[in-house]
Structures are given as structure tokens and as C-alpha cells.
Design a protein around this motif. Structure first.
Motif, PDB file in Angstrom:
ATOM      1  N   TYR A  36       5.064 -10.259  35.033  1.00 16.63           N
ATOM      2  CA  TYR A  36       4.168 -10.997  34.136  1.00 16.63           C
ATOM      3  C   TYR A  36       3.163 -10.055  33.477  1.00 16.63           C
ATOM      4  CZ  TYR A  36       5.997 -14.282  37.549  1.00 16.63           C
ATOM      5  OH  TYR A  36       6.824 -14.968  38.391  1.00 16.63           O
ATOM      6  N   PHE A  37       2.666  -9.095  34.256  1.00 14.33           N
ATOM      7  CA  PHE A  37       1.702  -8.150  33.683  1.00 14.33           C
ATOM      8  C   PHE A  37       2.412  -7.056  32.892  1.00 14.33           C
ATOM      9  CE2 PHE A  37      -1.402  -4.761  33.470  1.00 14.33           C
ATOM     10  CZ  PHE A  37      -2.570  -5.454  33.195  1.00 14.33           C
ATOM     11  N   GLN A  38       3.554  -6.596  33.364  1.00 13.30           N
ATOM     12  CA  GLN A  38       4.292  -5.553  32.650  1.00 13.30           C
ATOM     13  C   GLN A  38       4.720  -6.020  31.261  1.00 13.30           C
ATOM     14  OE1 GLN A  38       5.016  -2.263  33.528  1.00 13.30           O
ATOM     15  NE2 GLN A  38       3.538  -2.629  35.181  1.00 13.30           N
ATOM     16  N   ARG A  39       4.862  -7.333  31.087  1.00  7.82           N
ATOM     17  CA  ARG A  39       5.200  -7.891  29.772  1.00  7.82           C
ATOM     18  C   ARG A  39       4.183  -7.474  28.714  1.00  7.82           C
ATOM     19  NH1 ARG A  39       3.865 -12.673  26.773  1.00  7.82           N
ATOM     20  NH2 ARG A  39       2.130 -12.925  28.223  1.00  7.82           N
ATOM     21  N   LEU A  40       2.931  -7.253  29.120  1.00 13.99           N
ATOM     22  CA  LEU A  40       1.884  -6.897  28.161  1.00 13.99           C
ATOM     23  C   LEU A  40       2.122  -5.535  27.515  1.00 13.99           C
ATOM     24  CD1 LEU A  40      -1.339  -8.152  30.003  1.00 13.99           C
ATOM     25  CD2 LEU A  40       0.063  -9.345  28.308  1.00 13.99           C
ATOM     26  N   ARG A  41       2.964  -4.699  28.127  1.00 13.82           N
ATOM     27  CA  ARG A  41       3.332  -3.425  27.496  1.00 13.82           C
ATOM     28  C   ARG A  41       4.060  -3.661  26.174  1.00 13.82           C
ATOM     29  NH1 ARG A  41       3.358   1.232  30.753  1.00 13.82           N
ATOM     30  NH2 ARG A  41       3.191   0.890  33.007  1.00 13.82           N
ATOM     31  N   ARG A  42       4.702  -4.817  26.068  1.00 12.60           N
ATOM     32  CA  ARG A  42       5.555  -5.106  24.910  1.00 12.60           C
ATOM     33  C   ARG A  42       4.882  -6.031  23.898  1.00 12.60           C
ATOM     34  NH1 ARG A  42       8.472  -5.331  29.559  1.00 12.60           N
ATOM     35  NH2 ARG A  42       8.624  -7.608  29.621  1.00 12.60           N
ATOM     36  N   ILE A  43       3.563  -6.164  24.032  1.00  8.45           N
ATOM     37  CA  ILE A  43       2.787  -6.955  23.072  1.00  8.45           C
ATOM     38  C   ILE A  43       1.660  -6.080  22.534  1.00  8.45           C
ATOM     39  CG2 ILE A  43       1.310  -8.973  22.763  1.00  8.45           C
ATOM     40  CD1 ILE A  43       2.893 -10.350  24.953  1.00  8.45           C
ATOM     41  N   LYS A  44       1.681  -5.831  21.244  1.00  3.82           N
ATOM     42  CA  LYS A  44       0.656  -4.966  20.654  1.00  3.82           C
ATOM     43  C   LYS A  44      -0.719  -5.610  20.760  1.00  3.82           C
ATOM     44  CE  LYS A  44       3.446  -2.365  17.319  1.00  3.82           C
ATOM     45  NZ  LYS A  44       4.771  -2.943  17.632  1.00  3.82           N
ATOM     46  N   GLN A  45      -1.711  -4.776  20.939  1.00  3.50           N
ATOM     47  CA  GLN A  45      -3.088  -5.251  20.999  1.00  3.50           C
ATOM     48  C   GLN A  45      -3.476  -5.966  19.707  1.00  3.50           C
ATOM     49  OE1 GLN A  45      -5.443  -5.603  23.038  1.00  3.50           O
ATOM     50  NE2 GLN A  45      -7.384  -5.506  21.945  1.00  3.50           N
ATOM     51  N   GLY A 121      -2.090 -14.284  29.233  1.00  5.62           N
ATOM     52  CA  GLY A 121      -1.435 -15.385  28.532  1.00  5.62           C
ATOM     53  C   GLY A 121      -1.161 -15.140  27.061  1.00  5.62           C
ATOM     54  N   HIS A 122      -1.388 -13.927  26.580  1.00  8.44           N
ATOM     55  CA  HIS A 122      -1.141 -13.670  25.155  1.00  8.44           C
ATOM     56  C   HIS A 122       0.345 -13.779  24.833  1.00  8.44           C
ATOM     57  CE1 HIS A 122      -4.251 -12.860  22.286  1.00  8.44           C
ATOM     58  NE2 HIS A 122      -4.968 -12.205  23.170  1.00  8.44           N
ATOM     59  N   ALA A 123       0.629 -14.475  23.751  1.00 12.09           N
ATOM     60  CA  ALA A 123       1.993 -14.576  23.242  1.00 12.09           C
ATOM     61  C   ALA A 123       2.291 -13.358  22.368  1.00 12.09           C
ATOM     62  CB  ALA A 123       2.148 -15.861  22.432  1.00 12.09           C
ATOM     63  N   PRO A 124       3.557 -13.142  21.999  1.00 13.49           N
ATOM     64  CA  PRO A 124       3.875 -12.052  21.067  1.00 13.49           C
ATOM     65  C   PRO A 124       3.057 -12.161  19.783  1.00 13.49           C
ATOM     66  CG  PRO A 124       5.873 -12.944  22.013  1.00 13.49           C
ATOM     67  CD  PRO A 124       4.760 -13.842  22.463  1.00 13.49           C
ATOM     68  N   PHE A 125       2.745 -11.026  19.206  1.00 11.97           N
ATOM     69  CA  PHE A 125       1.945 -10.915  17.979  1.00 11.97           C
ATOM     70  C   PHE A 125       0.503 -11.369  18.183  1.00 11.97           C
ATOM     71  CE2 PHE A 125       6.258 -12.031  15.978  1.00 11.97           C
ATOM     72  CZ  PHE A 125       6.673 -10.716  15.988  1.00 11.97           C
ATOM     73  N   GLU A 332       9.074 -15.121  28.518  1.00 12.05           N
ATOM     74  CA  GLU A 332      10.347 -14.467  28.211  1.00 12.05           C
ATOM     75  C   GLU A 332      10.287 -13.656  26.923  1.00 12.05           C
ATOM     76  OE1 GLU A 332      13.182 -14.435  30.020  1.00 12.05           O
ATOM     77  OE2 GLU A 332      12.074 -15.466  31.602  1.00 12.05           O
ATOM     78  N   LEU A 333       9.170 -13.731  26.204  1.00 16.68           N
ATOM     79  CA  LEU A 333       9.120 -13.172  24.853  1.00 16.68           C
ATOM     80  C   LEU A 333       8.247 -11.925  24.751  1.00 16.68           C
ATOM     81  CD1 LEU A 333       8.736 -16.527  22.899  1.00 16.68           C
ATOM     82  CD2 LEU A 333      10.820 -15.173  23.165  1.00 16.68           C
ATOM     83  N   SER A 334       8.547 -11.128  23.740  1.00 12.72           N
ATOM     84  CA  SER A 334       7.751  -9.945  23.410  1.00 12.72           C
ATOM     85  C   SER A 334       7.790  -9.768  21.896  1.00 12.72           C
ATOM     86  CB  SER A 334       8.327  -8.702  24.094  1.00 12.72           C
ATOM     87  OG  SER A 334       9.622  -8.412  23.580  1.00 12.72           O
TER      88      SER A 334
END
Length: 475
Positions: A36-45, A121-125, A332-334
Motif C-alpha cells: 500500500y505504501f510502495q504504491r506511492l512510488r508510482r504516483i507523482k507528487q 490515499g492519493h489516487a493516480p495523478f 490497484e492503480l498508478s
């Protein structure tokens, strides 16, 4: 060799460009290593800041680690500076008091965990996704902050029970991430969200009770103006965009002089950090004007939000399903997955706009105006609103119905500031440690950083000059 901290036991460390080696405790490491936290690597700030500043490809992962680091520093100093049970600001005295040390350790660890998880909880983009949701589902009350609460409640409760040596409960972390009323109770809307995600009334009552004495820790995460989220993203974004001068903030000076005043119910800085605080306000304003509202990155945000909205019209697209998102779908998204899904759209016009986005041929800024202007544009806005203005421009320019003309309110964006009010001004006072009194900050100094109500008009590049010609006859 692990980094030293007087209260926490750092068992490992991670190197961040902005801070050097940052210590990590066991519970933090366990959380960081979850999917869940590693997913944040795939979401730009910032979803499209890289369109204008190529170096700005940093992620929510890096931001969360930086916010955690500042939260540890801020909570340590605010506790040492302010009243505690043994009435001493000496680390030596506190270390000698076992009970006090245990309590302080928990408060610092708790604040670090809340900062670490504040964007889980940030979604992609990132915020662009939230703009998309507002367009396709205006009545939907959805924020990434709500999803963060749900993820912590459903995915981290057991992990915290199993691995925390500080006896930290998930509800205590959640309490630091809730919106509070002026008397530091969880607001009604957030309580409704908590109930919807399965938090019992008993736990919500515990959260309110916890906040009665720990409200200042919530302020460090969510308060205005000094919160660890803001302090970190100014440093991080200015560094990664290459605009260090714009976002320079003496964070060390600010956090070392933080105080919470129980009677006044505010978190503020002492007069010793007055100059650092004033520079913080200047950096905050300059970063928003020059970086976050850059016409290229904002044009890309507007472009991306628009094509997601158009893609949602296709019933078999992931964007149609995401118009009312649930936790498992978001997890499931990035960013990359969403870009791939955009390439599947069937509508020819939308697909062209997707290709334009991928090739940085984004919507162009045509005109910027202020509602205080007295011309035909503002009169149309007053009469029929931004959508009416879009239709009027499209009609005058002879554009087809699917011609893209968007009028965007840039003042209401998350990156701009709220109006100065009495509560905000009170929080902008400085605490004089000698006189034990609050000193006011000149309101005129702050008001210069608050913009008027501004709008921008964006359109496709091929239509830009035609629309500019029409607007020139209106102003």
C-alpha cells in the motif's frame, strides 16, 4: 550506522536529497514495506509539474518520507518547548523521568506515523484525479484524505497491533488526520465518513477524547500555516524543479521554535523565528505563483482532467468505473496504469487529445482575467457563469461543439490560500518567550500574498490565436 534520536530507536536509515540520512524505526519500516505504501512510488507528487520542469518527477513516496522526518523534528521541539508534566525543557531531565520519556516517545512516533501515512490515499495523478471526479460526479464527497483514513483503518490496524512497541493504535493516527472544529472536535462530515468506512461510534468517541489533550499534534499535520506537509513540499518541489531560491525555507529555525499554547489553543512560533516565518510566507506565495500555477503544468493538468472526463463517457473504460471509486480499485492503480488506460479510448477526438498530451502538445493558456475587471468577459461571467463563457467563446470563434475551451478558476485551486480571517491572523502571531505574550503580525504583510479571484482560459493550440482575437475585442 543508524541515525541517533534522544527518544526514538532508529534501526535503519534512508537517504533523502533534501535532508541527508533520515532515521527509520521498526514500525515505520514495516509500514513502508507494505504494498500500500510502495504504491506511492508510482504516483507523482505533482502530476504534471514535470511538463514544465523536467526534474520534477518525484513521487508521493519521497514526499511522505520527508514529511515524516520533519514531523519528528517538529513534535520533538514543540513538546520540549511547551509545558510538560515535569515542567522542564531539558532533554536530560526528561530522559531521567521514565514515565515522561515513554509518553514523549509515543507522541513523537505517533506524529511521524501520521505524517508518513497522510497521503496514503492519493489516487493516480494526485489532485488532478480529484478535479476529474468533481467534473464527472459533482455531488460525490470524495477526497484522498478520506481514503487515507479508510486504508489506515482497514489495512494497518492489525499491523500496528502486531509490531508497535509504542502501543500506538490506528485510531490515534487517524485522529491526527481528521478535520477539526474550532474546539478541536472531529467535524460532523468527517465523523460521517468514519462511520461509512466502518469505524464504530466508540472508536470515534475515543478519537475525540484523544484530541482533547493532543490537538496540537493534529495541528502539526493539518494546521494552518505551519504544518509538516507544507514545509516539506515547499523544500521538495523547489529542489526538484531546480527553483531552490523560490522555495527556500529555514525549516530548522521554524520547527525549533514551535510552541503550543493551551489557553489560546494555537500552535505558533516564537519571536526568535520571526524572520524565518516571514520568509516561509514569501516562499509559499512565490512557489504558487511561479511554479504550481505555471501555465504549462497547469495546462497539462487541465488537459489531463478533461480527457479523463471524456474517457469516462465510454461505459467499458476504467474511468467510467472510477467515477465512483472504492478503496480496492484505487489501490490497484498508478500513474502509468492510468496513462495506459487512456490509450484505449475509442472516441476519435478524445484519442487525439490523449496523443497530444503524451507528446506535450497540451492545451494553451489563452487569457487570464480577474473578476474585478470591468469588461465583457466579467459581465458574461456574472450573467451566465464559466460554462456560459466557454459556450460564448466557442460560438464567437466558430468552433464545433467538441472544440475544447475551458475557463478555470485558479483561485479556488488547492494550491492557493484561503482569505485572511480572524482565526488565521491569530495563528500568525508570534510568541514572546520572555513576556509570555503573543505579538501580532502586520495584516498588510500577509494580505499581499492572497490573490484576487482569478480565472484562466485554456484552448487547443490551433484555436488559440482566433480566440485571443475575439477576447481582445471584449476587453
Amino acid at each position: 550506522m543508524p541515525v541517533y534520536h534522544p527518544f526514538l530507536n532508529f534501526t535503519s536509515s534512508i537517504r533523502l536529497p533534501e535532508y541527508g540520512y533520515v532515521g527509520i524505526t521498526d514500525i515505520e519500516k514495516n509500514i513502508i514495506n507494505t504494498s500500500y505504501f510502495q504504491r506511492l512510488r508510482r504516483i507523482k507528487q505533482s502530476s504534471n509539474l514535470f511538463m514544465a520542469f523536467p526534474g520534477a518527477s518525484h513521487s508521493r513516496f519521497e514526499h511522505s518520507l520527508g514529511a515524516m522526518h520533519i514531523a519528528g523534528e517538529a513534535s520533538t521541539h514543540i513538546i520540549l518547548n511547551s509545558n510538560n508534566k515535569i515542567n522542564s525543557t531539558s532533554i536530560i531531565d526528561l530522559m531521567d523521568s521514565i514515565n515522561c520519556k515513554t509518553e514523549i516517545k509515543k507522541q513523537i512516533q505517533l506524529t511521524r506515523l501520521a505524517a508518513l501515512l497522510h497521503d496514503i490515499g492519493h489516487a493516480p495523478f494526485s489532485h488532478t484525479f480529484e478535479e476529474f471526479l468533481k467534473q464527472v460526479h459533482p455531488s460525490l464527497d470524495w477526497k484522498h484524505e478520506y481514503l487515507s483514513l479508510e486504508i489506515i483503518h482497514k489495512k494497518f490496524t492489525n499491523l500496528l497491533k502486531e509490531s508497535s512497541d509504542s502501543k500506538i493504535e490506528a485510531y490515534e493516527i487517524m485522529a491526527l488526520l481528521c478535520d477539526l472544529s474550532p474546539n478541536f472536535r472531529i467535524i460532523a462530515n468527517t465523523k460521517r465518513i468514519l462511520q461509512e468506512i466502518g469505524v464504530s461510534e466508540e472508536i470515534i468517541a475515543r478519537m475525540d477524547t484523544f484530541l482533547e489533550t493532543n490537538w496540537y499534534l493534529n495541528h502539526l499535520i493539518k494546521g494552518d500555516p505551519y504544518n509538516v506537509d507544507r514545509l516539506n513540499y515547499l523544500i521538495l518541489d523547489s529542489n526538484r524543479t531546480g527553483a531552490k531560491e523560490y522555495g527556500f525555507v529555514d525549516v530548522g529555525r521554524i520547527v525549533q521554535n514551535l510552541y503550543f499554547l493551551r489557553e489560546d489553543k494555537i500552535v505558533t512560533v516564537s519571536t526568535h523565528a520571526r524572520e524565518a516565518a516571514m520568509r516561509f510566507f514569501e516562499a509559499y506565495s512565490q512557489m504558487h505563483r511561479s511554479i504550481y500555477l505555471h501555465k504549462i503544468s497547469q495546462g497539462a493538468d487541465v488537459h489531463l482532467s478533461y480527457i479523463m472526463k471524456e474517457a469516462a463517457k465510454e461505459s467499458d473504460s476504467v474511468f467510467h468505473k472510477l467515477s465512483n471509486p472504492d478503496m480496492e480499485a484505487i489501490l490497484e492503480l498508478s500513474d502509468d496504469v492510468m496513462i495506459h488506460e487512456l490509450t484505449k479510448v475509442k472516441n476519435e477526438k478524445t484519442r487525439k487529445l490523449v496523443d497530444d498530451y503524451l507528446n506535450r502538445s497540451i492545451l494553451s493558456l489563452v487569457h487570464e482575467f480577474d473578476l474585478s475587471d470591468n469588461n465583457k468577459i466579467t459581465r458574461i461571467m456574472d450573467s451566465i457563469g464559466s460554462k456560459g463563457l466557454q459556450d460564448e467563446i466557442r460560438k464567437e470563434a466558430g468552433l464545433p461543439d467538441d472544440g475544447v475551451v475551458l475557463v478555470i478558476n485558479i483561485t479556488s485551486k488547492k494550491v492557493t490560500k484561503p482569505p485572511v480571517d480572524e482565526t488565521t491572523l491569530k495563528r500568525l502571531m508570534f510568541y514572546n518567550t520572555k513576556s509570555k505574550k503573543l505579538e501580532s503580525l502586520d495584516p498588510d504583510f500577509i494580505r499581499q500574498f492572497y490573490p484576487n479571484k482569478k480565472y484562466r482560459i485554456f484552448a487547443e493550440k490551433g484555436d488559440k490565436e482566433k480566440i485571443k482575437g475575439i477576447i481582445s475585442t471584449w476587453i
